[in-house]
Design an enzyme around this catalytic site. Structure first.
Site, PDB file in Angstrom:
ATOM      1  CG  ASP A  38       1.105  51.982 -55.914  1.00 22.00           C
ATOM      2  OD1 ASP A  38       0.471  51.173 -55.207  1.00 22.00           O
ATOM      3  OD2 ASP A  38       1.673  52.997 -55.474  1.00 22.00           O
ATOM      4  CB  ALA A  39       2.541  49.703 -62.095  1.00 26.52           C
ATOM      5  CB  SER A  87      -7.991  60.584 -56.570  1.00 28.70           C
ATOM      6  OG  SER A  87      -8.564  60.167 -57.783  1.00 28.70           O
ATOM      7  CG  LEU A  88      -4.165  64.318 -58.382  1.00 27.10           C
ATOM      8  CD1 LEU A  88      -2.714  64.610 -58.084  1.00 27.10           C
ATOM      9  CD2 LEU A  88      -4.815  65.507 -59.065  1.00 27.10           C
ATOM     10  CE  LYS A 119       0.287  60.874 -56.603  1.00 30.34           C
ATOM     11  NZ  LYS A 119       0.306  59.828 -55.591  1.00 30.34           N
ATOM     12  NE  ARG A 140      -8.421  59.963 -51.272  1.00 27.36           N
ATOM     13  CZ  ARG A 140      -7.605  59.678 -52.256  1.00 27.36           C
ATOM     14  NH1 ARG A 140      -7.214  60.613 -53.069  1.00 27.36           N
ATOM     15  NH2 ARG A 140      -7.142  58.466 -52.421  1.00 27.36           N
ATOM     16  CD  GLU A 177      -0.290  62.402 -49.256  1.00 28.99           C
ATOM     17  OE1 GLU A 177      -1.238  63.176 -49.546  1.00 28.99           O
ATOM     18  OE2 GLU A 177      -0.204  61.241 -49.698  1.00 28.99           O
ATOM     19  CE  LYS A 316       0.758  56.645 -59.191  1.00 33.36           C
ATOM     20  NZ  LYS A 316       0.825  55.804 -58.071  1.00 33.36           N
ATOM     21  CB  CYS A 428      24.940  31.786 -33.430  1.00 27.30           C
ATOM     22  SG  CYS A 428      26.467  30.891 -33.127  1.00 27.30           S
TER      23      CYS A 428
HETATM   24  S1  IVH Z   1      -3.235  67.450 -54.917  1.00 26.59           S
HETATM   25  C1  IVH Z   1      -7.188  67.365 -56.813  1.00 26.59           C
HETATM   26  N1  IVH Z   1      -0.713  67.560 -54.235  1.00 26.59           N
HETATM   27  O1  IVH Z   1      -1.645  62.085 -54.188  1.00 26.59           O
HETATM   28  C2  IVH Z   1      -5.920  67.508 -56.062  1.00 26.59           C
HETATM   29  N2  IVH Z   1      -1.864  65.501 -53.939  1.00 26.59           N
HETATM   30  O2  IVH Z   1      -3.970  60.788 -56.262  1.00 26.59           O
HETATM   31  C3  IVH Z   1      -5.667  66.343 -55.217  1.00 26.59           C
HETATM   32  N3  IVH Z   1      -0.496  63.728 -52.954  1.00 26.59           N
HETATM   33  O3  IVH Z   1      -4.879  62.050 -52.867  1.00 26.59           O
HETATM   34  C4  IVH Z   1      -4.453  66.303 -54.475  1.00 26.59           C
HETATM   35  N4  IVH Z   1       1.347  64.899 -52.738  1.00 26.59           N
HETATM   36  O4  IVH Z   1      -2.883  61.851 -51.267  1.00 26.59           O
HETATM   37  C5  IVH Z   1      -1.796  66.788 -54.326  1.00 26.59           C
HETATM   38  N5  IVH Z   1       1.531  67.813 -53.650  1.00 26.59           N
HETATM   39  C6  IVH Z   1       0.423  67.053 -53.733  1.00 26.59           C
HETATM   40  C7  IVH Z   1       0.416  65.699 -53.305  1.00 26.59           C
HETATM   41  C8  IVH Z   1      -0.757  64.952 -53.436  1.00 26.59           C
HETATM   42  C9  IVH Z   1       0.773  63.726 -52.534  1.00 26.59           C
HETATM   43  C10 IVH Z   1      -1.394  62.560 -52.901  1.00 26.59           C
HETATM   44  C11 IVH Z   1      -2.723  62.827 -52.268  1.00 26.59           C
HETATM   45  C12 IVH Z   1      -3.715  62.598 -53.349  1.00 26.59           C
HETATM   46  C13 IVH Z   1      -2.982  61.686 -54.297  1.00 26.59           C
HETATM   47  C14 IVH Z   1      -3.426  61.902 -55.712  1.00 26.59           C
END
Ligand code: IVH
Length: 668
Positions: A38-39, A87-88, A119, A140, A177, A316, A428
């Protein structure tokens, strides 16, 4: 001149980054086989965003920066999102969180309050409720259009098909999620391993593959879970994210219990620090913290820039994946004679620990993933799950790598190895192989079994290597003289070990049965069989149908028990245990009936302070109670520890008595 060259360079780099990101997206979303960590992905995306910001003329509508994930596959009907699923942006450090907070406060012109959420490492979905009924659910996808996976989502127990509240809006969308609990992940992988199927690298891949099965029955088998974290209602009745979470909860949607409100950034930082420490205590994977501006009006005002909202950010945690060199593949032999390939790795730091070995499961896993000695490999360490090699980094192949071959002779005793066709495991063939004996002795002496203190790893190894112990019955023939041959033992430790061995003879039938290491016979099964049959002879002589009359004993367990007692060597060993006066009977049934817990059904959830799940189960079952996996009207008690999740909520809803460890002990 200089300007245009730098622009040409930028254009080349943009092209290269886009190609790499597209490839990574494809592997991650479509193939479920990520090849980079991911990083690394985040770093590439950041570079691309930076380049496009510097050179806006290079930004195109199809750039990966312009969308959130991968396009939906064509296997499912499209699911159009009424509002884009964003996404974030990521924060990799506290400094980046500070910058996020400063920007939010600057734009707000006042103090900003936050909600902190875990998360969850799964996949995002949207659920569409009409008048309280689930009508549709989708993934999504690219944020605008996802896949309609309604039938699959309906199989997930924690997703309510009908909402509970009386004052429900007509339309309502809940986002959250889907994830797989670590315990279910382990169970799923062991079952797949037994069936010779490929195993999953992590819970996220298993969850994401599970949601996108064409047959909903297969989704159901994965036992997925769900946490809701976003409520989209048209009526503008909500003021804050905190309230939204409470509303979701009141509708009967599962909300993660570990949410917190923070009046300032300090509270946010504290939350992040705390959960990065505690993440292994949870039964599900988290890869960070999501920080959200609490005030929904302010959220609207802050808006969205490019693909990321300015009102939320993902902090993260340090990555738990890394690349390293696979130096060799070493083969060890397990309790049942299985040959287990283990990766010998160039030591690498992953999430704060140095990893130098990892499991490779079996021959098929190595073959299916095309893992070769000398490869650069991707390694993950997920919580309490043992490190595993995910796969090779093909781009790093030089051609000098060697394919692995399972040995035809046991690496420990040199006997023939059986590679049964259609089975992933090689074995074995020598039941007296010291490696097998060692594992059996360790298991026999362990806490849930005969509980022989002093007979740990090192002692078991010494005894089996010196062939002082050739099978578990030999443990009861050990003497002062024989133990004196073991290095670093003195009269005191010998005396204490012999005393503990003597005491173990009185442990009774259930621990003995578990200690024998019969396939599929765990502590609970052992206790049930002991209660129902009373003596080892009754169990040894029982037919499969008779065994199956006991609660929870299916054909798999019954077949395994019968097979064990059919082996003459095992019968002889039992006779030798008998001669050594090992108690092979269960306490009288009357004792069980008099037990307060006779006929009572328990569900365990969360982590208890002093008892493992196995230990708590053993105590309850020994007192005549029964332990089941899910809460229903039939449940009498729920024993809840730390991090208790939806089972606790359900128990509260049904008004079932809830006990903590102390209360359970009192009851016992
Ligand atoms: S909020 C705009 N809350 O992390 C808000 N996301 O890249 C979008 N995720 O796509 C999501 N736990 O799959 C939110 N408590 C949480 C979350 C969460 C996991 C995931 C989700 C999202 C990604 C963000």
């Amino acid at each position: 001149m200089v300007e245009s060259r730098s622009k040409r360079n930028a254009a080349t780099r943009v092209d290269r980054l886009r190609a790499q990101i597209e490839e990574a997206n494809h592997r991650y979303y479509v193939l479920d086989e990520p090849e980079i960590i991911d990083a690394e992905y985040d770093a590439m995306l950041r570079d691309l965003i930076e380049l496009e910001t510097k050179h806006p003329e290079l930004r195109t509508p199809d750039s990966p920066t312009q969308r959130v994930g991968a396009p939906a596959s064509e296997r499912f009907a499209p699911y159009e999102h009424a509002r884009p699923m964003l996404s974030l942006a990521n924060a990799a450090s506290f400094d980046e969180l500070r910058a996020f907070d400063e920007r939010a406060r600057r734009l707000a012109g006042r103090a900003v309050q936050y909600v902190c959420e875990l998360k969850i490492d799964g996949l995002a979905i949207a659920l569409d409720y009409r008048n309280g009924s689930l009508v549709r659910g989708g993934t999504r996808g690219d944020g605008r259009i996802g896949e309609d996976v309604t039938a699959n989502l309906r199989t997930i127990n924690t997703i309510p098909l009908r909402l509970r509240s009386k004052s429900l809006p007509e339309f309502l969308e809940a986002r959250g999620e889907v994830y797989l609990r670590k315990s279910n992940f382990e169970r799923l992988n062991s079952a797949r391993e037994r069936e010779g199927l490929s195993v999953f690298a992590n819970p996220r891949n298993a969850a994401s593959g599970g949601v996108r099965q064409l047959d909903p029955a297969l989704t159901a088998q994965r036992r997925l879970s769900f946490f809701a974290y976003q409520l989209v209602v048209g009526d503008g009745a909500l003021q804050t994210q905190w309230e939204a979470l409470r509303r979701l909860e009141s509708f009967g949607l599962p909300v993660n219990p570990n949410i917190a409100r923070a009046a300032t950034l300090d509270g946010v930082l504290e939350y992040c620090e705390q959960w990065e420490q505690k993440r292994d205590e949870l039964d599900y994977e988290i890869d960070g913290v999501v920080v959200k501006v609490d005030d929904l009006v302010l959220q609207e005002h802050l808006g969205v820039v490019a693909r990321d909202p300015r009102w939320a950010i993902a902090f993260k945690f340090k990555p738990r994946e890394a690349r390293t060199k696979l130096i060799d593949i070493a083969v060890t032999v397990g309790r049942t004679g299985t040959l287990n390939p283990n990766a010998v790795l160039k030591p690498v730091r992953i999430g704060g620990v140095t990893v130098k070995s990892a499991t490779l499961h079996n021959r098929d896993y190595i073959q299916n993933n095309d893992i070769r000695i000398g490869d650069t490999v991707l390694v993950t360490r997920a919580g309490d799950v043992i490190p595993r090699v995910v796969g090779p980094v093909l781009a790093e192949r030089t051609g000098k790598e060697r394919r692995f071959r399972m040995p035809d002779r046991c690496p420990v005793c040199g006997s023939d190895v059986d590679h049964p066709p259609g089975e992933a495991m090689s074995r074995c063939t020598n039941a007296a192989c010291p490696a097998q004996v060692y594992e059996r002795v360790r298991h026999f002496a362990s806490r849930g079994a005969m509980d022989i203190e002093g007979l740990g790893d090192v002692m078991a190894q010494q005894l089996t290597e010196r062939t002082l112990v050739r099978d578990i019955a030999d443990i009861y023939r050990l003497s002062e003289e024989s133990l004196a041959q073991v290095p670093r033992t003195g009269p005191k430790s010998i005396e204490s070990l012999l005393r503990n061995i003597g005491r173990s003879k009185e442990r009774g039938l259930a621990p003995l049965l578990y200690g024998l290491g019969i396939r599929f016979v765990g502590t609970q099964t052992a206790q049930i069989l002991a209660n129902d049959f009373g003596t080892i002879d009754a169990i040894a002589d029982a037919r499969e149908e008779e065994l199956q009359r006991s609660e929870g004993i299916g054909p798999e367990v019954a077949g395994s028990v019968v097979l064990f007692f059919k082996q003459p060597a095992n019968r002889q060993m039992i006779e030798r245990l008998r001669r050594a006066r090992v108690n092979m009977t269960a306490p009288k049934r009357t004792a069980r009936a008099a037990g307060k817990l006779a006929g009572k059904t328990f569900v365990l959830t969360g982590t208890l302070p002093n008892l493992t799940r196995d230990e708590a189960t053993a105590l309850i079952v020994a007192a005549g109670g029964k332990v089941t996996g899910s809460v229903s009207k039939q449940t009498d008690y729920v024993v809840a520890g730390d991090e208790a999740g939806s089972k606790l909520t359900k128990a509260e809803q049904l008004g079932i008595a809830i006990l903590d460890e102390a209360a359970l002990r009192k009851l016992l």
